[in-house]
Design an enzyme around this catalytic site. Structure first.
Site, PDB file in Angstrom:
ATOM      1  CB  CYS A   1      -1.532   7.369   1.438  1.00 44.97           C
ATOM      2  SG  CYS A   1      -3.064   6.627   1.999  1.00 44.97           S
TER       3      CYS A   1
ATOM      4  CD  GLU B   1      -3.068  -0.994   0.366  1.00 44.13           C
ATOM      5  OE1 GLU B   1      -3.317   0.153  -0.072  1.00 44.13           O
ATOM      6  OE2 GLU B   1      -3.733  -1.993   0.044  1.00 44.13           O
TER       7      GLU B   1
END
Ligand code: NAD
Length: 481
Positions: free
Chosen positions: A269, A235
């Site tokens: 993110c 991720e």
């Protein structure tokens, strides 16, 4: 990447499983891993009742220690209490509750049809846990990004080792104290530390590694995993663009981009990294962003208890260096002693500057103007595939063009970030922004092998299936297949 990892040394008395204030040495880490391996081999984490008890304990841990978690998040990131609660506590509780409600369904074997030629037979997919999972988390959402994957691994029947980020040190220390109190230490472990401790963990054989962080460390993780042929979920991040078309509702776009950008002081993110706005509305857009900042955080965001802080001095300096890539029109103020950097908007941006080449991961918002949607699409296509993409347009053809002609981990139309709040939408990257996905059902499936099983029924055993294949048999078989 962080500095070269030196092997951690063992302090004299290492009680395996006991929470400690000092980092664990290599031998103690290896011993903890051995405990988890033994539990995985014996099937300790397999019974649904055990999984259910662990997931409930995880929720209890978060509920019982909400105030302490809020303090730790405040100390690490200056996280506003409500923001910390929503993004790091409630989000995890929600995911775990959904796992509890669906535990039976997501772990049930499923019958699938069997072709006529294989009859009489029965075909099934039998889910099995992968075994022993390592979860490596970053510092920006230090509770959520550690515990959501861990809960998925538990829900799928695995043993799991947690490695929180050393940069969110208060949260890491708190979790290292709480996890052994609430969860079964035979099957759920936690190791604090940085590259040195992570290196020792990565040398062990895992059945899955779930890593969240930057692409440089991801390469270290993937290289270590390759030695044992361990599958990985990565991720990662990237430069997530927000496109604002001339048909957009400018005020709405500005407010939603401002919210997504300055949540956790831009250290998200999926934060909009930069904006591509139609030239005709650029000034109006910047003005609305300025208004949104004042509306959210008041005239001095440093005094607002709704605005966070940068994780450490190194990142403050990194972000200050990026400011040279454009002209500041909103914010720009910095107080390094307080790790404060104001919500900042830049225009006249140099496309070759670090501001437009590297992921910003902080409260700077470059706004670039474009003449048409094709130019926005070309700009996005010239960069590595981002984790998220946002398009603001009332014109549905423009929305469709951006979705169809660009690639991104996920998309929110006329909004930012919220696509990852729908558990029915798997969350993950594509290309440079990562591989694999989780959240909701995907967050349990990722830690499962759905084993295909075909059982032949009855004793019917026609010789046509066996050699020798003469002309007649061949002709019949060729007709059947
Ligand atoms: P980080 O520095 O906390 O690193 C992540 C983990 O890797 C930590 O646990 C750390 O101890 C470990 N680590 C660091 N250096 C290492 C090394 N040399 N060897 C082994 N392990 C090492 O976090 P970060 O990477 O700075 O996080 C920021 C990045 O993470 C950004 O790119 C962001 O976009 C991305 N991110 C992605 C998601 C997502 O869900 N896709 C979420 C959050 C952050």
């Amino acid at each position: 990447m962080t500095a070269t990892a030196q092997p951690p040394t063992d302090p004299p008395a290492n009680a395996v499983g006991a929470p400690r204030a000092v980092p664990l040495g290599a031998a103690a880490i290896v011993a903890r891993v051995a405990t988890l391996r033994a539990a995985a081999t014996s099937g300790h984490a397999r019974p649904l009742a055990w999984r259910r008890a662990q997931l409930r304990a995880l929720v209890a841990m978060l509920r019982d220690h909400e105030a302490e978690l809020a303090d730790a998040l405040r100390s690490d990131l200056g996280k506003p209490v409500t923001e910390g609660y929503l993004t790091d506590v409630a989000f995890v509780v929600d995911e775990v509750r959904s796992m509890l409600s669906n535990l039976g369904r997501w772990n049930r074997e499923v019958r699938v049809p069997t072709p006529l030629i294989l009859q009489p037979s029965r075909s099934r997919l039998v889910p099995e846990p992968l075994g022993m999972v390592l979860v490596i988390a970053p510092w920006n959402y230090p509770v959520q990004l550690l515990l959501v994957p861990a809960a998925g691994a538990i829900a799928a029947g695995n043993t799991v080792m947690l490695k929180p980020s050393e940069l969110a040190s208060a949260t890491s220390a708190l979790l290292a104290r709480l996890v052994p109190q609430y969860l079964d230490q035979a099957a759920v472990g936690i190791v604090e530390g940085g590259p040195a401790e992570t290196t020792v963990l990565l040398e062990q054989r895992w059945d899955h590694i779930f890593f969240t962080g930057n692409a440089t460390v991801a390469r270290v993780v993937m290289t270590a995993a390759a030695k044992h042929l361990t599958p990985v979920t990565l991720e990662l991040g990237g430069k997530s663009p927000a496109v604002v078309d001339a048909s957009a509702d400018v005020r709405l776009a500005a407010r939603r981009i401002a919210w997504g950008k300055w949540l956790n002081a831009g250290q998200t993110c999926v934060a909009p990294d930069y904006v591509l706005v139609h030239r005709s509305i650029r000034d109006a857009f910047v003005e609305e962003v300025r208004r949104a900042v004042v509306g959210f955080y008041g005239p001095d965001p440093q005094r607002s208890d709704a605005y966070g802080r940068i994780i450490d001095d190194r990142h403050v300096q990194r972000l200050l260096d990026l400011l040279s890539g454009g002209t500041v029109v909103v914010g720009g103020e910095c107080d390094p002693a307080d790790r404060y950097l104001a919500p900042t908007v830049l225009v006249d941006v140099d496309p070759d500057s670090a501001l437009m080449q590297d992921e910003i991961f902080g409260p700077l918002l470059p706004v670039l103007d474009v003449d048409c949607i094709d130019e926005a699409i070309a700009t996005i296509g010239a960069k590595p595939k981002p984790l998220a993409l946002y398009v603001f347009a009332r014109d549905v053809a423009v929305q469709r063009a951006v979705i169809e002609r660009t690639s991104a981990g996920g998309v929110t139309v006329n909004g930012t970030i919220v696509h990852l709040l729908n558990p029915r939408l798997p969350f993950g990257g594509v290309g440079d922004s990562g591989m694999g996905a989780y959240h909701g059902e995907a967050g349990v499936r990722v830690f499962q092998h759905r084993k295909p099983v075909l059982s032949r029924l009855g004793r019917l055993d026609p010789s046509i299936a066996y050699p020798p294949y003469g002309r007649l048999k061949s002709a019949v078989l060729r007709r059947l297949f």
